[in-house]
Design an enzyme around this catalytic site. Structure first.
Site, PDB file in Angstrom:
ATOM      1  N   HIS A  72     108.474  43.088  97.916  1.00  0.00           N
ATOM      2  CA  HIS A  72     108.980  41.988  98.749  1.00  0.00           C
ATOM      3  C   HIS A  72     110.483  41.849  98.546  1.00  0.00           C
ATOM      4  CE1 HIS A  72     105.146  39.480  99.778  1.00  0.00           C
ATOM      5  NE2 HIS A  72     105.038  40.760 100.102  1.00  0.00           N
ATOM      6  N   TYR A 200     106.833  29.179 100.430  1.00  0.00           N
ATOM      7  CA  TYR A 200     106.776  27.980  99.578  1.00  0.00           C
ATOM      8  C   TYR A 200     107.035  26.766 100.471  1.00  0.00           C
ATOM      9  CZ  TYR A 200     107.246  30.919  95.384  1.00  0.00           C
ATOM     10  OH  TYR A 200     107.039  31.847  94.370  1.00  0.00           O
ATOM     11  N   PRO A 292     103.824  27.497  87.339  1.00  0.00           N
ATOM     12  CA  PRO A 292     103.817  28.777  88.069  1.00  0.00           C
ATOM     13  C   PRO A 292     104.757  28.818  89.284  1.00  0.00           C
ATOM     14  CG  PRO A 292     101.760  27.612  88.378  1.00  0.00           C
ATOM     15  CD  PRO A 292     102.526  26.850  87.354  1.00  0.00           C
ATOM     16  N   LYS A 296     106.936  32.961  86.788  1.00  0.00           N
ATOM     17  CA  LYS A 296     107.579  33.499  85.586  1.00  0.00           C
ATOM     18  C   LYS A 296     106.627  33.779  84.428  1.00  0.00           C
ATOM     19  CE  LYS A 296     111.370  33.909  87.389  1.00  0.00           C
ATOM     20  NZ  LYS A 296     111.485  35.296  87.822  1.00  0.00           N
ATOM     21  N   TYR A 384     114.765  34.355  90.523  1.00  0.00           N
ATOM     22  CA  TYR A 384     113.415  34.690  90.986  1.00  0.00           C
ATOM     23  C   TYR A 384     113.100  36.177  90.734  1.00  0.00           C
ATOM     24  CZ  TYR A 384     109.188  34.331  93.844  1.00  0.00           C
ATOM     25  OH  TYR A 384     107.871  34.335  94.267  1.00  0.00           O
TER      26      TYR A 384
HETATM   27  P1  FAS Z   1      96.653  35.050  78.307  1.00  0.00           P
HETATM   28  O1  FAS Z   1      96.243  33.615  78.191  1.00  0.00           O
HETATM   29  O2  FAS Z   1      96.575  35.732  79.622  1.00  0.00           O
HETATM   30  O3  FAS Z   1      95.789  35.943  77.297  1.00  0.00           O
HETATM   31  C1  FAS Z   1      95.497  35.470  75.986  1.00  0.00           C
HETATM   32  C2  FAS Z   1      94.217  36.158  75.526  1.00  0.00           C
HETATM   33  O4  FAS Z   1      93.958  35.730  74.178  1.00  0.00           O
HETATM   34  C3  FAS Z   1      93.006  35.751  76.368  1.00  0.00           C
HETATM   35  O5  FAS Z   1      92.310  36.899  76.797  1.00  0.00           O
HETATM   36  C4  FAS Z   1      92.173  34.891  75.412  1.00  0.00           C
HETATM   37  O6  FAS Z   1      90.780  35.035  75.616  1.00  0.00           O
HETATM   38  C5  FAS Z   1      92.573  35.446  74.056  1.00  0.00           C
HETATM   39  N1  FAS Z   1      92.390  34.499  72.959  1.00  0.00           N
HETATM   40  C6  FAS Z   1      92.578  33.164  72.977  1.00  0.00           C
HETATM   41  N2  FAS Z   1      92.292  32.636  71.766  1.00  0.00           N
HETATM   42  C7  FAS Z   1      91.911  33.667  70.960  1.00  0.00           C
HETATM   43  C8  FAS Z   1      91.495  33.782  69.616  1.00  0.00           C
HETATM   44  N3  FAS Z   1      91.394  32.711  68.832  1.00  0.00           N
HETATM   45  N4  FAS Z   1      91.183  35.008  69.129  1.00  0.00           N
HETATM   46  C9  FAS Z   1      91.281  36.104  69.914  1.00  0.00           C
HETATM   47  N5  FAS Z   1      91.666  36.079  71.223  1.00  0.00           N
HETATM   48  C10 FAS Z   1      91.976  34.863  71.729  1.00  0.00           C
HETATM   49  N6  FAS Z   1     101.753  32.987  85.913  1.00  0.00           N
HETATM   50  C11 FAS Z   1     102.440  33.369  87.001  1.00  0.00           C
HETATM   51  O7  FAS Z   1     103.473  34.030  86.861  1.00  0.00           O
HETATM   52  N7  FAS Z   1     101.991  33.029  88.260  1.00  0.00           N
HETATM   53  C12 FAS Z   1     100.823  32.316  88.437  1.00  0.00           C
HETATM   54  O8  FAS Z   1     100.445  32.020  89.556  1.00  0.00           O
HETATM   55  C13 FAS Z   1     100.077  31.913  87.325  1.00  0.00           C
HETATM   56  N8  FAS Z   1      98.892  31.226  87.467  1.00  0.00           N
HETATM   57  C14 FAS Z   1      98.207  30.827  86.335  1.00  0.00           C
HETATM   58  C15 FAS Z   1      96.986  30.113  86.425  1.00  0.00           C
HETATM   59  C16 FAS Z   1      96.285  29.693  85.273  1.00  0.00           C
HETATM   60  C17 FAS Z   1      94.977  28.921  85.388  1.00  0.00           C
HETATM   61  C18 FAS Z   1      96.822  29.988  84.001  1.00  0.00           C
HETATM   62  C19 FAS Z   1      96.114  29.508  82.740  1.00  0.00           C
HETATM   63  C20 FAS Z   1      98.022  30.702  83.898  1.00  0.00           C
HETATM   64  C21 FAS Z   1      98.715  31.135  85.065  1.00  0.00           C
HETATM   65  N9  FAS Z   1      99.899  31.874  84.988  1.00  0.00           N
HETATM   66  C22 FAS Z   1     100.596  32.268  86.078  1.00  0.00           C
HETATM   67  C23 FAS Z   1     100.430  32.252  83.733  1.00  0.00           C
HETATM   68  C24 FAS Z   1      99.672  33.469  83.262  1.00  0.00           C
HETATM   69  O9  FAS Z   1      99.771  34.483  84.216  1.00  0.00           O
HETATM   70  C25 FAS Z   1     100.207  33.810  81.912  1.00  0.00           C
HETATM   71  O10 FAS Z   1     101.621  33.762  81.873  1.00  0.00           O
HETATM   72  C26 FAS Z   1      99.726  35.150  81.407  1.00  0.00           C
HETATM   73  O11 FAS Z   1      98.328  35.157  81.462  1.00  0.00           O
HETATM   74  C27 FAS Z   1     100.277  35.326  80.000  1.00  0.00           C
HETATM   75  O12 FAS Z   1      99.599  36.368  79.427  1.00  0.00           O
HETATM   76  P2  FAS Z   1      99.211  36.305  77.862  1.00  0.00           P
HETATM   77  O13 FAS Z   1     100.382  35.814  77.102  1.00  0.00           O
HETATM   78  O14 FAS Z   1      98.612  37.629  77.566  1.00  0.00           O
HETATM   79  O15 FAS Z   1      98.138  35.137  77.732  1.00  0.00           O
HETATM   80  C1  PHB Z   2     100.467  33.987  93.109  1.00  0.00           C
HETATM   81  O1  PHB Z   2     100.382  34.810  94.046  1.00  0.00           O
HETATM   82  O2  PHB Z   2      99.520  33.733  92.332  1.00  0.00           O
HETATM   83  C2  PHB Z   2     101.773  33.245  92.904  1.00  0.00           C
HETATM   84  C3  PHB Z   2     102.906  33.675  93.582  1.00  0.00           C
HETATM   85  C4  PHB Z   2     104.094  32.995  93.385  1.00  0.00           C
HETATM   86  C5  PHB Z   2     104.135  31.896  92.537  1.00  0.00           C
HETATM   87  C6  PHB Z   2     102.981  31.480  91.848  1.00  0.00           C
HETATM   88  C7  PHB Z   2     101.794  32.154  92.049  1.00  0.00           C
HETATM   89  O3  PHB Z   2     105.303  31.230  92.365  1.00  0.00           O
END
Ligand code: FAS
Ligand code: PHB
Length: 389
Positions: A72, A200, A292, A296, A384
């Site tokens: 994009h 957005y 989100p 980032k 961004y």
């Molecule tokens: P993660 O949380 O992905 O992974 C951590 C891992 O550790 C998990 O698999 C968990 O099961 C494991 N774990 C936890 N406790 C443990 C323990 N005690 N022992 C062993 N393992 C354990 N980011 C964006 O950029 N755009 C988005 O739209 C977006 N939407 C999101 C929506 C939701 C609901 C959430 C919660 C986050 C969102 N994020 C988004 C942010 C997300 O993408 C995170 O930044 C990303 O998953 C970060 O990756 P990790 O640091 O690996 O953490």
């Molecule tokens: C998504 O596609 O999940 C998404 C894209 C842009 C954002 C947040 C989430 O700023």
């Protein structure tokens, strides 16, 4: 069991670090609380910065990304009927790539399996021991049997609710936090996206975002109150509310269908400082959370992993601890700039309950200035697409 680096968490941060260490011939064991299928079932991020794409190429896991990722060159921002395209490519020379976090995680899991490096899924009672000594250990229970891993270093990649940050003595770290008075209701649908780029939307009824995962799979978000539960949002209500927040011309292009996934995520800004305690290093959501809005979260996990991988590689190649000693300050310098941008984008585009008339007017002036000023658009664009590592 003994290894050089014990990685807690098999999300994108833990798997990417494990893959980079494996390619550097550094032994690492990943310990994950959930099953691989559970990790893959979580629908999260969708936008990759160029730095993240480059790191996935470096990790040797970018073949599918190269063929299926969608580049994009800009995104649209809509407010009160006015719509403006932010030209990332024209303003910064850079782009972003649309490729779901689920796909990134699947590609990393495939590479991990092919490497034969050990990953322990469904590990219960994960505990860290002697993290401030030269001989840290990780214990866990698998299928009712307690086991232990002796290691040189522990990488805390276990997300916001993990055990690693909680294992640091309370007086050895500080939390910086902002909790937002709303959440995001996200929906995934097997229908073509409404536009070729992300849109957005700042609307009187609340924020909305039209995103995508591919040419046939779309991702939509609606700002919702923290009191709401996903059960109160049948698909029909979601599509009706989304249409009400779209510009009428855009709404005519909306293709609705049955949701594949629907969930509500709370929004918060959070940073733990420092990111190191003894031989424990925090990375990704274990260290920080961003709303989100600026896309980032996943990208910050990638830059943390880049710094930690470089530092561990220097240690094992030369015996130097310089980069390890600098990890926290180096990672936090980039984290805080992304926290600022995500906070700013969230304030720019959401309806804050209880906002005063002055605060509302400031938001309108911010949007009007953004739409009129190329300098303002360049500031948004360079944040961004991702600031340099
Ligand atoms: P993660 O949380 O992905 O992974 C951590 C891992 O550790 C998990 O698999 C968990 O099961 C494991 N774990 C936890 N406790 C443990 C323990 N005690 N022992 C062993 N393992 C354990 N980011 C964006 O950029 N755009 C988005 O739209 C977006 N939407 C999101 C929506 C939701 C609901 C959430 C919660 C986050 C969102 N994020 C988004 C942010 C997300 O993408 C995170 O930044 C990303 O998953 C970060 O990756 P990790 O640091 O690996 O953490
Ligand atoms: C998504 O596609 O999940 C998404 C894209 C842009 C954002 C947040 C989430 O700023």
């Amino acid at each position: 069991m003994r290894t050089q680096v014990a990685i807690i968490g098999a999300g994108p941060a833990g798997l990417l670090l494990g893959q980079l260490l494996h390619r550097a011939n550094i032994d690492a064991v990943i310990v994950e609380r959930k099953s691989a299928n559970y990790v893959l079932s979580r629908i999260r991020a969708g936008v990759l910065e160029q730095g993240t794409v480059n790191l996935l190429h470096e990790a040797g896991v970018a073949d599918r990304l190269r063929s299926e990722g969608i580049v994009h060159e800009g995104a649209e921002i809509e407010s009160v009927g006015a719509r403006h395209r932010i030209d990332f490519k024209g303003l910064t020379g850079k782009t972003v790539t649309i490729y779901g976090q689920t796909e990134v995680t699947a590609d990393l899991m495939t590479a991990r399996e092919a490497s034969d490096a050990p990953t322990i899924y469904e590990a219960d009672e994960v505990r860290l021991h002697d993290i401030d000594s030269r001989f840290p250990r990780v214990s866990y229970v698998k299928d009712g049997v307690r086991a232990e891993i002796a290691c040189d270093f522990i990488a805390g990649c276990d997300g916001f609710h993990g055990v690693c940050r909680q294992s640091i003595p309370a007086d050895a770290w500080q939390a910086h936090e902002r909790i937002y008075p709303f959440g995001w209701l996200g929906l995934l649908v097997e229908k073509p996206p409404i536009d070729k780029e992300l849109v957005y939307i700042n609307h009187l009824r609340g924020f909305a975002l039209c995103s995508m995962r591919s040419s046939h799979r779309s991702r939509y978000y609606l700002q919702c109150t923290l009191a709401e539960r996903v059960e109160e949002w049948p698909d029909e209500r979601f599509w009706r509310e989304l249409s009400a927040r779209l510009d009428p011309a855009l709404a005519t292009r909306l293709q609705i269908g049955s949701s594949i996934e629907k969930s509500i995520a709370p929004l918060r800004s959070f940073v733990a400082e420092p990111l190191r305690y003894g031989n424990l290093f925090l990375a990704g959501d274990a260290a920080h959370i961003v709303p989100p809005t600026g896309a980032k979260g996943l990208n910050l996990a990638a830059s943390d992993v880049f710094y930690l991988w470089q530092a561990l590689r220097e240690h094992y190649r030369t015996g130097s601890n310089t980069a390890l000693d600098q990890y926290s300050s180096r990672a936090l310098a980039r984290v805080w700039k992304a926290e600022r941008f995500s906070w700013w984008m969230t304030h720019l585009l959401h309806r804050f309950p209880g906002a005063t008339s002055f605060e509302q007017k400031i938001q309108e002036a911010e949007l009007s200035y953004l739409f009129q000023s190329e300098a303002a658009q360049k500031v948004l664009a360079e944040n961004y697409v991702g600031l340099p590592y």
